[in-house]
Design a protein around this motif. Structure first.
Motif, PDB file in Angstrom:
ATOM      1  N   PRO A 559      17.854  21.909  15.656  1.00 13.30           N
ATOM      2  CA  PRO A 559      16.427  21.632  15.587  1.00 13.30           C
ATOM      3  C   PRO A 559      16.166  20.136  15.749  1.00 13.30           C
ATOM      4  N   GLN A 561      15.539  16.524  14.663  1.00 11.96           N
ATOM      5  CA  GLN A 561      15.935  15.776  13.481  1.00 11.96           C
ATOM      6  C   GLN A 561      15.413  14.349  13.552  1.00 11.96           C
ATOM      7  N   THR A 576       7.338  13.335   2.820  1.00  9.68           N
ATOM      8  CA  THR A 576       6.861  14.726   2.762  1.00  9.68           C
ATOM      9  C   THR A 576       6.675  15.247   4.179  1.00  9.68           C
ATOM     10  N   PHE A 577       6.803  16.573   4.319  1.00  8.66           N
ATOM     11  CA  PHE A 577       6.473  17.263   5.566  1.00  8.66           C
ATOM     12  C   PHE A 577       5.267  18.197   5.388  1.00  8.66           C
ATOM     13  N   ASP A 578       4.756  18.331   4.153  1.00 10.86           N
ATOM     14  CA  ASP A 578       3.748  19.358   3.869  1.00 10.86           C
ATOM     15  C   ASP A 578       2.314  18.854   3.908  1.00 10.86           C
ATOM     16  N   SER A 587      10.454  13.867  -2.354  1.00  7.31           N
ATOM     17  CA  SER A 587      11.841  13.879  -1.876  1.00  7.31           C
ATOM     18  C   SER A 587      12.257  12.466  -1.462  1.00  7.31           C
ATOM     19  N   LEU A 593      17.232  14.052   8.506  1.00 10.58           N
ATOM     20  CA  LEU A 593      16.334  15.127   8.087  1.00 10.58           C
ATOM     21  C   LEU A 593      16.131  16.138   9.206  1.00 10.58           C
ATOM     22  N   ASN A 594      16.195  17.422   8.883  1.00 14.33           N
ATOM     23  CA  ASN A 594      15.758  18.481   9.790  1.00 14.33           C
ATOM     24  C   ASN A 594      14.259  18.676   9.611  1.00 14.33           C
ATOM     25  N   ILE A 595      13.537  18.775  10.696  1.00 13.85           N
ATOM     26  CA  ILE A 595      12.099  19.009  10.602  1.00 13.85           C
ATOM     27  C   ILE A 595      11.868  20.492  10.315  1.00 13.85           C
ATOM     28  N   PRO A 596      11.222  20.828   9.202  1.00  8.93           N
ATOM     29  CA  PRO A 596      11.017  22.237   8.845  1.00  8.93           C
ATOM     30  C   PRO A 596      10.159  22.960   9.876  1.00  8.93           C
ATOM     31  N   LYS A 597      10.436  24.219  10.045  1.00  7.71           N
ATOM     32  CA  LYS A 597       9.662  25.049  10.964  1.00  7.71           C
ATOM     33  C   LYS A 597       8.207  25.089  10.523  1.00  7.71           C
ATOM     34  N   ALA A 599       6.120  22.595  10.369  1.00  3.19           N
ATOM     35  CA  ALA A 599       5.596  21.295   9.913  1.00  3.19           C
ATOM     36  C   ALA A 599       4.877  20.598  11.057  1.00  3.19           C
TER      37      ALA A 599
END
Length: 631
Positions: A559, A561, A576-578, A587, A593-597, A599
């Motif tokens: 993914p 990064q 944060t990613f949210d 965090s 860091l992997n970027i969350p699905k 985000a």
């Protein structure tokens, strides 16, 4: 007897504690945070206290220097320090009776004791630089422009022996893209001189404005100094419409120039004027279209795209171009006492020359095979013209193309290779590579900075080494400078933001000995000087306290990064990613860091000692993907 011993011991202890407290208060433990770092600093016990009765002891010929020092202290202290020819105490400014070869023409010895301060040097310039060190030794409140209620103006006792590594230590200010009033130019000169820089390179002409009065060519300022007003990102702007008023701009009269030159001379700063030719000449062509290959008409550029589409170069086949430049250089030479005139020579688009009958004829007559040789022909004629005015010519490293003019000094900006090549040809060089010295570049993550392009961090500035190891004759490297191009710098406050603290780093690169430089030590001293700028109301960037996002291009099996890079080791990064705003309970960054699905927004902030120190930086995931080249 025992009681007497105890009383005596107690008294001695109290005396020691009192002495320690006095020494702490009077400078023994006061930190020396000078920029640039001197060659040698010897710390001592105690301090010298400046009062309203302190005399400035100097020969009458040094009154210009002592008056400057008195003026600096007058605003915050209210003192009217007077010059005296003799006094056992006070601050003594002395020119050495015997030349000290170690100090050279700009070095000095500053010796502070509790009863007097002695400053000595071979030349007045050394006294001036010692004065800058002395001012930095005073409390930061000395930078105030209004009176400060403070009991003591103390200088820690210290002996400093200092001299510069390079003779050329400069900053360039581009006033063509945006005009800065006379008082702003003076302030810039003041600021660079405080940090022992001695060259102000004044970029006076370009496609977006001609900024200096040439009396024999009045249209240069009546037409070439003005353009249609615009805002928005450079190179995305709409061209000037037909008959649209031209109200944005300005220029310096010759009286203004004389005043600024004198102001700089008083601060031991040499002004190098630049008239950028044969390219970058659209403002001149708007005033005199007959000097082009195509004949015009032309408008002064407003920041719209035009390069290769619109002629912006003087025609080297047209003899009127040389008559024009002779008039410009004649007047320039009388206004600027510096031995150098900078004629530019960079980024000249030669496409219009190829189809120009006059250029073709010139190439035939002079047996020139390429348009690069035609530019070299133009530059060599410029050099002869400059020499005829009693000056030396400087040009950007493009003047190497097609053959270098015989006596030219090269300013190497496209990396250092142009400087290396010129030095190997026995030409003097000023090193100013864009990846170390271009102050118009981003100094932190683009998501947290005003728009510009590319990247130059404070640490990259500080790590610059002007002398390439491959050169056998390193004396040909005269020094270097930082360059502030102003396409994206519309105000003087923003010019300060882009200059400082990166120019602190460059001042140390050009003045201090290579072995003296230390990144961690520099940061500590930088922070002390930023506190001084807070008092002085000088703007600066805090980008060194921010982190930078470095994306890693995603692949079929991985993914997207990102890594986060910081310049200071003692920073903690929270993210944060949210979509929420991070703080020290969010965090904490430790690794890639992997970027969350799903985000769509990334935010980060830096902390030091559990306190926020950097900006809140927000970047969309789409923007991060663009940076990496991922889709």
């Amino acid at each position: 007897m025992l009681k007497k011993i105890l009383i005596l011991a107690t008294g001695m202890l109290l005396q020691l504690l009192s002495s320690f407290a006095a020494n702490t208060e009077n400078g023994k433990n006061q930190e020396i945070n000078l920029i640039p770092i001197p060659v040698k600093v010897e710390n001592r016990t105690g301090s010298f206290n400046i009062t309203s009765a302190t005399k400035l002891v100097a020969d009458a010929s040094l009154k210009g220097i002592t008056d400057l020092f008195a003026a600096v202290l007058h605003a915050p202290t209210g003192y009217q320090l007077r010059q005296a020819e003799s006094d056992n105490s006070g601050i003594h400014f002395t020119i050495n009776s015997t030349y000290n070869p170690t100090l050279g023409n700009e070095g000095y010895i500053l010796d502070v004791t509790p009863t007097r301060i002695d400053i000595s040097s071979n030349k007045p310039a050394g006294l001036f630089y010692a004065m800058q060190s002395l001012i930095q030794l005073l409390p930061k409140e000395v930078e105030s422009s209004v009176k400060v209620e403070q009991e003591n103006w103390t200088v820690p006792c210290v002996k400093i022996t200092d001299y510069p590594r390079f003779g050329w230590r400069g900053l360039m200010l581009d006033v063509s893209r945006h005009y800065f009033p006379k008082e702003s130019v003076k302030k810039y000169i003041d600021q660079l001189a405080k940090y022992k820089m001695n060259v102000f390179h004044w970029h006076l002409t370009d496609d977006q404005g001609w900024r200096i009065e040439i009396k024999s060519l009045p249209e240069l300022t009546s037409i070439g100094a003005w353009r249609a007003p615009r805002m928005g990102t450079w190179w995305t702007r709409e061209p000037r419409a037909k008959n649209e008023p031209v109200s944005y701009g300005g220029f310096y009269t010759q009286d203004d120039v004389k005043e600024i030159v004198k102001y700089a001379q008083d601060r031991f700063v040499t002004i190098i004027p630049e008239i950028d030719v044969p390219g970058h000449s659209l403002a001149a062509l708007a005033a005199y279209p007959n000097l082009s290959c195509t004949g015009g008409p032309f408008n002064v550029n407003v920041g719209n795209v035009f390069y290769t589409k619109e002629d912006n170069a003087l025609c080297p086949g047209n003899e009127q171009s040389f008559a024009f430049m002779d008039k410009v250089l004649t007047e320039l030479a009388t206004l600027f006492p510096a031995q150098y005139i900078h004629i530019g020579g960079d980024e000249c688009y030669k496409g219009f020359w190829k189809n120009c009958p006059k250029c073709k004829k010139r190439m035939t007559d002079e047996k020139l095979k390429t348009v690069e040789e035609l530019q070299s022909y133009f530059i060599k004629r410029m050099e002869k013209m400059v020499i005829s005015k009693g000056k030396k010519m400087i040009g950007w490293d493009e003047i190497l193309e097609g053959g270098l003019a015989p006596e030219a000094t090269v300013m190497s900006w496209r990396g250092i290779q142009g400087g290396v090549n010129a030095a190997k040809m026995n030409h003097p060089v000023i090193m100013t590579p864009d990846h170390n010295c271009y102050l118009d570049l981003y100094q932190g993550d683009p998501a947290g900075e005003p728009p510009t392009y590319s990247m130059l961090t404070l640490r990259t500035c500080y790590n610059f080494e002007p002398v390439p190891a491959e050169l056998t004759d390193q004396s040909l490297i005269l020094g270097g400078q930082g360059n502030l191009w102003t396409e994206s710098v519309p105000t003087y406050r923003h010019a300060e933001y882009m200059t400082w603290p990166r120019a602190f780093a460059l001042s140390e690169v050009f003045w201090s000995q290579k072995t003296s430089r230390n990144w961690e030590g520099f940061i500590h001293r930088m922070e002390a000087n930023l506190a001084r700028y807070d008092v002085a109301n000088v703007n600066y960037a805090r980008s060194v306290y921010d982190a930078t996002i470095r994306p890693i291009k995603k692949s079929a099996d991985k993914p997207m990064q990102i890594t986060l890079v910081k310049e200071l080791d003692d920073l903690d990064i929270y993210y944060t990613f949210d979509g929420t705003f991070p703080d020290r309970f969010s965090s904490k960054y430790t690794d890639t860091l992997n970027i969350p699905k799903g985000a769509d927004t990334f935010r980060m902030i830096t902390y030091r000692n559990n306190q926020p120190v950097g900006k809140m930086i927000t970047a969309s995931i789409k923007e991060i993907e663009k940076r990496s080249g991922s889709k």
